[in-house]
Design an enzyme around this catalytic site. Structure first.
Site, short mmCIF file in Angstrom:
data_model
loop_
_atom_site.label_atom_id
_atom_site.label_comp_id
_atom_site.label_asym_id
_atom_site.label_seq_id
_atom_site.Cartn_x
_atom_site.Cartn_y
_atom_site.Cartn_z
N THR A 84 57.91 42.58 65.16
CA THR A 84 59.25 42.92 64.69
C THR A 84 59.24 43.22 63.19
O THR A 84 60.26 43.06 62.52
CB THR A 84 60.24 41.78 64.98
OG1 THR A 84 59.76 40.57 64.36
CG2 THR A 84 60.42 41.56 66.47
N THR A 87 55.23 40.66 59.61
CA THR A 87 54.20 40.58 58.58
C THR A 87 54.64 41.27 57.30
O THR A 87 54.41 40.76 56.20
CB THR A 87 52.89 41.22 59.09
OG1 THR A 87 52.44 40.52 60.25
CG2 THR A 87 51.80 41.15 58.02
N HIS A 140 56.85 29.91 58.01
CA HIS A 140 56.91 31.03 58.94
C HIS A 140 55.82 30.88 60.00
O HIS A 140 54.73 30.36 59.73
CB HIS A 140 56.74 32.37 58.19
CG HIS A 140 55.36 32.56 57.62
ND1 HIS A 140 54.37 33.28 58.27
CD2 HIS A 140 54.81 32.15 56.45
CE1 HIS A 140 53.29 33.30 57.52
NE2 HIS A 140 53.52 32.61 56.42
N HIS A 142 54.95 31.95 64.59
CA HIS A 142 55.42 32.37 65.91
C HIS A 142 55.75 31.12 66.75
O HIS A 142 55.00 30.74 67.66
CB HIS A 142 54.36 33.22 66.61
CG HIS A 142 54.06 34.51 65.91
ND1 HIS A 142 55.05 35.35 65.44
CD2 HIS A 142 52.88 35.12 65.61
CE1 HIS A 142 54.49 36.41 64.87
NE2 HIS A 142 53.18 36.28 64.96
N ARG A 164 64.15 43.20 67.46
CA ARG A 164 63.81 44.62 67.60
C ARG A 164 64.20 45.10 68.98
O ARG A 164 64.29 44.30 69.92
CB ARG A 164 62.31 44.81 67.36
CG ARG A 164 61.83 46.25 67.32
CD ARG A 164 60.35 46.29 67.02
NE ARG A 164 59.84 47.66 66.85
CZ ARG A 164 58.59 47.95 66.55
NH1 ARG A 164 57.70 46.97 66.37
NH2 ARG A 164 58.21 49.22 66.42
N THR A 290 50.97 49.60 63.69
CA THR A 290 50.10 49.62 64.86
C THR A 290 49.41 50.97 64.99
O THR A 290 50.04 52.02 64.84
CB THR A 290 50.91 49.31 66.13
OG1 THR A 290 51.56 48.05 65.97
CG2 THR A 290 50.01 49.26 67.34
N LYS A 293 49.59 54.25 68.41
CA LYS A 293 50.78 54.00 69.23
C LYS A 293 51.42 55.32 69.66
O LYS A 293 51.71 56.18 68.84
CB LYS A 293 51.79 53.15 68.46
CG LYS A 293 53.01 52.76 69.29
CD LYS A 293 53.89 51.76 68.55
CE LYS A 293 54.50 52.36 67.31
NZ LYS A 293 55.43 51.42 66.65
#
Length: 356
Positions: A84, A87, A140, A142, A164, A290, A293
């Site tokens: 989302t 980073t 921070h 996940h 997102r 990415t 993609k």
């Protein structure tokens, strides 16, 4: 003559014994003095150690009665949802922490498991609330939302997050597992070597692109409850909405990350002063992209949108987007194509009793 010869050794022997006795008395006297000196030294050391203990106790007592200033007692938790732009945003915090004098800590969980064991939940809550050396702090990782109020601690951290579009997030994650990104291009990814496109995966019914893989943003906001991770759960959706509104200071969207950062800087300058300028002009803007993609086809999107999981996840995304746009409408104004943060629009009056 013979008698005198026999007497001489006896005198020497007597003198030797006497000298030995004197020497022993002297040595014993010195040993006694050393023992007394050692006892005095041990007593001095003991008194010194006792003084140190008392000093630490007084310092601890002083700290208990002198809490951190409110602006320095703040803790922010960014329980970032994968893919989302988390980073990119987190690197802004790392760039600002030295200048703005706060700490940044990454919550690294085993195998990136977002659910903590009950014992780890207790440890984490105690760490975050009592680790004075790391305040003010920006955590921070996940991890799914954790309700601090149920653990009997004083004070709660402020949560922030970014969401997102569900399909765009899944597509990005799908290619990330195969090709990585430009952040660490040399790192070998789990699905490296699999050249199948996302469209091909969906048409063939692959597991990596199944609709159940869309179920991630809701459980991250819902929390550590088992029902949160039941794909398609309406209860989890409502709990996620409740937490977003009541437990999060601000939730932005990846598609409008610039505005999210601007509002955060206005609301929390203690942490984010200079964040907007850094994001717009710094070298790390949109840091992680990415690789390889490919956007999904209309047919692929339509197929995913038929699933109940997408409908519920998208309902949550639309809810978060509407809430963010509502916050933004009351926080900024547009002028000549640029957004500006509104100045303070309230003041105090009719203050009683009057002070001379």
């Amino acid at each position: 003559m013979g008698l005198s010869r026999t007497m001489m050794p006896s005198k020497f022997q007597l003198l030797a014994v006497l000298a030995f006795a004197v020497s022993m008395l002297f040595i014993e006297n010195q040993i006694q003095k050393l023992e007394e000196s050692r006892a005095k030294l041990e007593l001095t050391i003991a008194r010194h150690e006792l003084a140190e203990v008392e000093q630490r106790r007084n310092e601890d007592s002083g700290r208990e009665t002198s809490p951190l200033a409110e602006k320095d007692d703040m803790v922010i938790i960014y329980n970032r949802v994968p893919k989302t732009a988390s980073t990119s945003f987190t690197n802004i915090a790392y760039d600002l922490c030295g200048k703005n004098r706060f700490h940044v800590l990454h919550i690294n969980t085993t195998k990136n498991n977002p659910v903590m064991s009950i014992q780890d939940q207790v440890r984490f809550v105690r760490n975050v609330t009592s680790w004075r050396a790391m305040k003010p702090g920006f955590y921070h990782g996940h991890v799914a939302y954790l309700d601090f109020s149920k653990y009997g601690v004083k004070g709660k951290p402020m949560y922030i997050n970014v969401v997102r579009d569900p399909i765009e997030r899944l597509v990005s994650y799908y290619y990330f597992l195969r090709f990585g990104d430009d952040y660490r291009p040399g790192l070998r990814r789990r699905k490296q070597g699999d050249k199948k496109t996302f469209d091909e995966c969906v048409s063939s019914g692959g597991s990596d692109c199944a609709s159940e893989k869309l179920w991630l943003q809701i459980p991250f906001f819902c929390g550590q409850h088992s029902e949160c991770w039941n794909a398609g759960s309406r209860w989890a959706l409502e709990q996620a909405k409740y937490n977003l509104v009541n437990e999060y200071l601000l939730v932005g969207v990846t598609e409008e990350l610039d505005d999210f950062i601007m509002i955060l800087e206005a609301a929390l300058p203690r942490f984010f002063k200079g964040a907007t300028e850094l994001y717009r002009t710094g070298n790390k803007s949109h840091l992680r992209k990415t690789t390889e993609k490919k956007p999904p086809s209309k047919e692929t999107i339509a197929k995913l949108q038929e699933s109940d999981v997408w409908k519920i996840e998208n309902e949550f995304y639309e809810f978060a987007l509407e809430q963010f746009q509502f916050v933004r409408a009351h926080a900024v104004r547009e002028k000549d194509g640029e957004l500006y943060v509104l100045a303070q629009s309230f003041f105090y009056e009719k203050i009683y009793p009057k002070v001379n």
